[in-house]
Design a protein around this motif. Sequence first.
Motif, PDB file in Angstrom:
ATOM      1  N   ASP A 262       0.846  -1.094   0.017  1.00 53.89           N
ATOM      2  CA  ASP A 262       0.042  -0.017  -0.072  1.00 53.89           C
ATOM      3  C   ASP A 262       0.764   1.245  -0.060  1.00 53.89           C
ATOM      4  OD1 ASP A 262      -2.170  -1.754   0.102  1.00 53.89           O
ATOM      5  OD2 ASP A 262      -2.565  -1.371   2.143  1.00 53.89           O
ATOM      6  N   TRP A 263       1.959   1.089   0.841  1.00 52.07           N
ATOM      7  CA  TRP A 263       2.860   2.232   0.556  1.00 52.07           C
ATOM      8  C   TRP A 263       3.698   2.400  -0.621  1.00 52.07           C
ATOM      9  CZ3 TRP A 263       4.943   1.120   6.464  1.00 52.07           C
ATOM     10  CH2 TRP A 263       3.902   1.949   7.327  1.00 52.07           C
ATOM     11  N   ALA A 264       3.930   1.429  -1.214  1.00 56.30           N
ATOM     12  CA  ALA A 264       4.697   1.502  -2.464  1.00 56.30           C
ATOM     13  C   ALA A 264       3.568   2.214  -3.545  1.00 56.30           C
ATOM     14  CB  ALA A 264       4.787   0.145  -3.201  1.00 56.30           C
ATOM     15  N   VAL A 265       2.330   1.725  -3.228  1.00 58.60           N
ATOM     16  CA  VAL A 265       1.275   2.459  -4.315  1.00 58.60           C
ATOM     17  C   VAL A 265       1.181   3.723  -4.055  1.00 58.60           C
ATOM     18  CG1 VAL A 265      -1.279   2.725  -4.838  1.00 58.60           C
ATOM     19  CG2 VAL A 265      -0.129   0.365  -4.589  1.00 58.60           C
TER      20      VAL A 265
ATOM     21  N   ALA B 186      -0.773   7.044 -13.686  1.00 66.01           N
ATOM     22  CA  ALA B 186      -1.794   6.352 -13.900  1.00 66.01           C
ATOM     23  C   ALA B 186      -1.289   4.853 -14.737  1.00 66.01           C
ATOM     24  CB  ALA B 186      -3.081   7.055 -14.953  1.00 66.01           C
ATOM     25  N   ASP B 187      -0.177   5.026 -15.637  1.00 68.37           N
ATOM     26  CA  ASP B 187       0.274   4.008 -16.202  1.00 68.37           C
ATOM     27  C   ASP B 187       1.151   3.198 -15.147  1.00 68.37           C
ATOM     28  OD1 ASP B 187      -0.655   4.312 -18.783  1.00 68.37           O
ATOM     29  OD2 ASP B 187       1.268   5.412 -19.479  1.00 68.37           O
ATOM     30  N   ASN B 188       1.802   3.914 -14.083  1.00 65.13           N
ATOM     31  CA  ASN B 188       2.730   3.227 -13.374  1.00 65.13           C
ATOM     32  C   ASN B 188       1.778   2.422 -12.356  1.00 65.13           C
ATOM     33  OD1 ASN B 188       5.398   3.856 -13.544  1.00 65.13           O
ATOM     34  ND2 ASN B 188       5.088   6.064 -13.146  1.00 65.13           N
ATOM     35  N   LEU B 189       0.747   2.971 -11.901  1.00 64.21           N
ATOM     36  CA  LEU B 189      -0.301   2.316 -11.069  1.00 64.21           C
ATOM     37  C   LEU B 189      -0.870   1.103 -11.749  1.00 64.21           C
ATOM     38  CD1 LEU B 189      -2.359   5.405  -9.463  1.00 64.21           C
ATOM     39  CD2 LEU B 189      -0.736   3.657  -8.437  1.00 64.21           C
ATOM     40  N   ASN B 190      -1.393   1.220 -13.051  1.00 65.01           N
ATOM     41  CA  ASN B 190      -1.497   0.004 -13.506  1.00 65.01           C
ATOM     42  C   ASN B 190      -0.690  -1.041 -13.697  1.00 65.01           C
ATOM     43  OD1 ASN B 190      -1.639  -1.227 -16.867  1.00 65.01           O
ATOM     44  ND2 ASN B 190      -3.880  -1.013 -15.975  1.00 65.01           N
ATOM     45  N   LEU B 191       0.492  -0.853 -14.119  1.00 63.04           N
ATOM     46  CA  LEU B 191       1.503  -1.874 -14.465  1.00 63.04           C
ATOM     47  C   LEU B 191       2.068  -2.345 -12.969  1.00 63.04           C
ATOM     48  CD1 LEU B 191       4.001   0.204 -16.774  1.00 63.04           C
ATOM     49  CD2 LEU B 191       2.655  -2.128 -17.331  1.00 63.04           C
ATOM     50  N   LEU B 192       2.117  -1.473 -11.756  1.00 67.78           N
ATOM     51  CA  LEU B 192       2.358  -2.040 -10.728  1.00 67.78           C
ATOM     52  C   LEU B 192       1.047  -3.155 -10.297  1.00 67.78           C
ATOM     53  CD1 LEU B 192       3.955  -2.266  -7.785  1.00 67.78           C
ATOM     54  CD2 LEU B 192       2.711  -0.109  -7.214  1.00 67.78           C
ATOM     55  N   SER B 193      -0.002  -2.723 -10.514  1.00 67.71           N
ATOM     56  CA  SER B 193      -1.248  -3.675 -10.289  1.00 67.71           C
ATOM     57  C   SER B 193      -1.189  -4.935 -10.894  1.00 67.71           C
ATOM     58  CB  SER B 193      -2.497  -3.088 -10.417  1.00 67.71           C
ATOM     59  OG  SER B 193      -3.410  -3.741 -10.212  1.00 67.71           O
TER      60      SER B 193
ATOM     61  N   PRO C 177       3.624   7.866   4.961  1.00 66.47           N
ATOM     62  CA  PRO C 177       2.776   8.414   6.171  1.00 66.47           C
ATOM     63  C   PRO C 177       2.932   7.220   7.354  1.00 66.47           C
ATOM     64  CG  PRO C 177       1.338   7.417   4.703  1.00 66.47           C
ATOM     65  CD  PRO C 177       2.704   7.419   3.919  1.00 66.47           C
ATOM     66  N   VAL C 178       4.072   7.457   7.823  1.00 63.69           N
ATOM     67  CA  VAL C 178       4.351   6.354   9.085  1.00 63.69           C
ATOM     68  C   VAL C 178       4.230   6.995  10.271  1.00 63.69           C
ATOM     69  CG1 VAL C 178       6.249   4.893   7.728  1.00 63.69           C
ATOM     70  CG2 VAL C 178       6.912   7.147   8.982  1.00 63.69           C
ATOM     71  N   ASP C 179       3.857   6.229  11.204  1.00 71.03           N
ATOM     72  CA  ASP C 179       3.678   6.808  12.423  1.00 71.03           C
ATOM     73  C   ASP C 179       4.744   7.211  13.472  1.00 71.03           C
ATOM     74  OD1 ASP C 179       0.853   6.485  12.199  1.00 71.03           O
ATOM     75  OD2 ASP C 179       0.777   4.289  13.012  1.00 71.03           O
ATOM     76  N   SER C 180       6.037   6.659  13.092  1.00 68.86           N
ATOM     77  CA  SER C 180       7.203   6.820  13.877  1.00 68.86           C
ATOM     78  C   SER C 180       8.371   7.194  12.942  1.00 68.86           C
ATOM     79  CB  SER C 180       7.440   5.719  14.742  1.00 68.86           C
ATOM     80  OG  SER C 180       7.750   4.546  14.349  1.00 68.86           O
ATOM     81  N   ARG C 181       9.419   7.656  13.336  1.00 73.58           N
ATOM     82  CA  ARG C 181      10.451   8.078  12.495  1.00 73.58           C
ATOM     83  C   ARG C 181      11.722   7.512  13.102  1.00 73.58           C
ATOM     84  NH1 ARG C 181       9.524  12.193   8.836  1.00 73.58           N
ATOM     85  NH2 ARG C 181       7.505  11.770   8.025  1.00 73.58           N
ATOM     86  N   PRO C 182      12.059   6.193  13.070  1.00 73.40           N
ATOM     87  CA  PRO C 182      13.348   5.605  13.789  1.00 73.40           C
ATOM     88  C   PRO C 182      14.554   6.277  13.065  1.00 73.40           C
ATOM     89  CG  PRO C 182      11.673   3.992  12.942  1.00 73.40           C
ATOM     90  CD  PRO C 182      11.403   5.061  12.470  1.00 73.40           C
TER      91      PRO C 182
END
Length: 553
Positions: free
Chosen positions: A106-109, A149-156, A246-251
Amino acid sequence: MDSTPTNFLQTIIGEDLAAGRVDKVVLRFPPEPNGYLHIGHAKSISVNFGLAEANGGHCNLRFDDTNPEKETQEYIEAIQEDVRWLGYEWSGEVRYASSYFQQLYDWAVELVEQGKGYVCDLSADEAREYRGTLTEPGRDSPYRERTIADNLNLLSRMQAGEFKEGERVLRAKIDMSSPNMNLRDPILYRIRHATHHQTGDEWVIYPTYDFAHGQEDAIEGITHSICTLEFEDHRPLYNWLLEHLPVDSRPKQYEFGRLNPSYTVTSKRKLRTLVEDKIVAGWDDPRMPTLAGLRRRGYTATAIRRFCDMIGTTRSDGVVDIAMLEFAIREDLNESAARGMCVLNPLKVVLTDFPADTVEEISASGHPSREDLGQRVLPFTRELFIDAADFREEANKKYKRLVLGKRVRLRNAYVIEAESVLRDEKGGVVEVHARVVPDTVGKDPADGVKPKGVIHWVSAVRGKRAEVRIYDRLFNDEAPDKGDNNYLDHLNPTSLTVIENAWIEPGLAAAVPEQYFQFEREGYFVADRHDHTPDKPVFNKTIGLRDTWGEGR
């Protein structure tokens, strides 16, 4: 001994706690389950778990299982066993990168939706050419400006399994001219049509270690991401990904010098070659630098932890003299190992004046300074075995063992005097005839003629035959894989000698697997954890008695 870490990492953590930047220390040990842990990992384990313990925090065990082709359940189980054997326990359940695969995807998307990621069709060879060198900038991939849009399609479609391995990858869009090669549009996802040991066939694309690692730390609320120095150049990418997701913490990542022992290789790839090519008998072969191998050889968890404390935790890499580890195990076993006698190269001695049908029981201490190890009973009989090296027909005054016409003390028992020998057809000595000097157990002879020395022995009637495996270093070069060295060219041809006709005092046959002993005058040995039984005793040599580390300092 105080095991509280006093190093630069402890200073950082202490300051963060004092300033309120961290409420509770949360660390992790994140091995890849693609092989057994080795002595270098022991340092990382002791650093992470030790710092957590010292600061009232906790440490997770997380398997970074992002490469199913090289990972197995066997490695997962072996790693857990090694961590526990060293004396550590992780917080909560065992964690896996694969448990976060959906979140990572999901984060890659999300990166693609931000215009920070793109699907690239370059082959591996083309990608290397476009990447540039340390002195020349890279070039943008011709697929870098695909639409969102093309990248999202190819990743899917990648995720759906429509493409072959190597046909496409997902890359971050960062900076192909960066002096840091890790920021030149690194790969985030690659196609792998392989069954995963945790997720089965649910996924056909897998995140790279660089993409997964920081986000896993963030998910688990890791406060200090501690790793070895080879990941220092990866830290900017670690931070870039955390900043754009959008991570909750920053190690924060911190690096320390890895453990590089002399006369050793610690590359998992090279260790795997030793196993697969049957140069050694498995990952737990006692010549291997794996924790399982060291354990089987007789190294204790206490000694390994002490060794890690001895070398300290610094910001620089360097080679550590393996003799320091040998020093640590000698120190530990000298205090903890019960004593026993074993004759490795037996030569029969017949005591001509001792009754043939008599067995005299002689009491000996289990340890010279440990009353809790009790006493042991040594059966003394007419026929004994001594080590062949402990007898000469003639010798100069420097030789302190048994000589024809001279006296020697049998350890914990009588003084004897050699009188004659029997020879085989080739003239070799096969039996020594001697007499017992009466009333000399624990005291000098009454006639004032003192023995020349003390030797060990075993009853030839009541003793037990044993297999003893004598191990030496696997490599005979201090840096077997340095530079252009082919580490296989530096294998020690005498790294293993098996003695099938050793003789032990009878009580040693009842040893439990992994029980340690000092075989007097021979070194430290351990009952093999897999092969030793009372009916077929098997002992592995851990280390000799002599310590050379620090000589001349």
